[in-house]
Design a protein around this motif. Structure first.
Motif, mmCIF file in Angstrom:
data_model
loop_
_atom_site.group_PDB
_atom_site.id
_atom_site.type_symbol
_atom_site.label_atom_id
_atom_site.label_comp_id
_atom_site.label_asym_id
_atom_site.label_seq_id
_atom_site.Cartn_x
_atom_site.Cartn_y
_atom_site.Cartn_z
ATOM 1 N N VAL A 80 50.976 43.606 37.421
ATOM 2 C CA VAL A 80 49.978 43.331 36.385
ATOM 3 C C VAL A 80 50.318 41.964 35.801
ATOM 4 O O VAL A 80 50.836 41.857 34.706
ATOM 5 C CB VAL A 80 50.015 44.412 35.287
ATOM 6 C CG1 VAL A 80 48.902 44.179 34.282
ATOM 7 C CG2 VAL A 80 49.903 45.795 35.884
ATOM 8 N N GLY A 81 50.024 40.896 36.533
ATOM 9 C CA GLY A 81 50.346 39.548 36.084
ATOM 10 C C GLY A 81 51.369 38.929 37.010
ATOM 11 O O GLY A 81 51.536 39.356 38.144
ATOM 12 N N GLY B 57 55.544 37.614 47.056
ATOM 13 C CA GLY B 57 54.946 38.924 47.258
ATOM 14 C C GLY B 57 53.505 38.857 46.807
ATOM 15 O O GLY B 57 53.216 38.424 45.699
ATOM 16 N N ALA B 58 52.583 39.229 47.660
ATOM 17 C CA ALA B 58 51.169 39.149 47.299
ATOM 18 C C ALA B 58 50.413 40.325 47.896
ATOM 19 O O ALA B 58 50.777 40.853 48.936
ATOM 20 C CB ALA B 58 50.580 37.840 47.804
ATOM 21 N N TYR B 59 49.358 40.700 47.210
ATOM 22 C CA TYR B 59 48.488 41.753 47.690
ATOM 23 C C TYR B 59 47.068 41.264 47.546
ATOM 24 O O TYR B 59 46.695 40.736 46.490
ATOM 25 C CB TYR B 59 48.687 43.031 46.869
ATOM 26 C CG TYR B 59 47.730 44.120 47.245
ATOM 27 C CD1 TYR B 59 47.929 44.868 48.387
ATOM 28 C CD2 TYR B 59 46.619 44.392 46.475
ATOM 29 C CE1 TYR B 59 47.059 45.870 48.745
ATOM 30 C CE2 TYR B 59 45.737 45.394 46.826
ATOM 31 C CZ TYR B 59 45.960 46.128 47.956
ATOM 32 O OH TYR B 59 45.092 47.102 48.316
ATOM 33 N N HIS B 60 46.290 41.393 48.584
ATOM 34 C CA HIS B 60 44.906 40.936 48.552
ATOM 35 C C HIS B 60 44.015 42.030 49.117
ATOM 36 O O HIS B 60 44.256 42.540 50.201
ATOM 37 C CB HIS B 60 44.739 39.662 49.378
ATOM 38 C CG HIS B 60 43.334 39.189 49.429
ATOM 39 N ND1 HIS B 60 42.742 38.539 48.379
ATOM 40 C CD2 HIS B 60 42.397 39.279 50.373
ATOM 41 C CE1 HIS B 60 41.483 38.255 48.697
ATOM 42 N NE2 HIS B 60 41.261 38.698 49.913
ATOM 43 N N TYR B 61 43.012 42.378 48.364
ATOM 44 C CA TYR B 61 42.043 43.374 48.827
ATOM 45 C C TYR B 61 40.661 42.828 48.524
ATOM 46 O O TYR B 61 40.341 42.536 47.372
ATOM 47 C CB TYR B 61 42.244 44.703 48.096
ATOM 48 C CG TYR B 61 41.215 45.736 48.462
ATOM 49 C CD1 TYR B 61 41.259 46.385 49.684
ATOM 50 C CD2 TYR B 61 40.180 46.044 47.595
ATOM 51 C CE1 TYR B 61 40.310 47.322 50.028
ATOM 52 C CE2 TYR B 61 39.221 46.984 47.932
ATOM 53 C CZ TYR B 61 39.291 47.613 49.146
ATOM 54 O OH TYR B 61 38.349 48.541 49.491
#
Length: 52
Positions: free
Chosen positions: A10-11, A22-26
């Motif tokens: 969250v930020g 570290g990354a998350y993409h949806y």
């Protein structure tokens, strides 16, 4: 390699090593075709080219 923990992001990610990313993409883009275009079935019945 062993996973140490999993947390909800969250930020900015609290990472001590600046060289680890570290990354998350949806995304929710519609399914495409082999020419990187939208599926023609999704465009059926739409008046294209008159957006403005």
């Amino acid at each position: 390699m062993k996973i140490k923990n999993i947390t909800k992001v969250v930020g900015p990610m609290p990472i001590r090593d600046p060289y680890i990313l570290g990354a998350y993409h949806y995304d929710q883009y519609p399914k495409g075709n082999g020419k990187m275009g939208p599926d023609p079935a999704l465009l059926a019945g739409k008046n294209l080219g008159n957006d403005f």
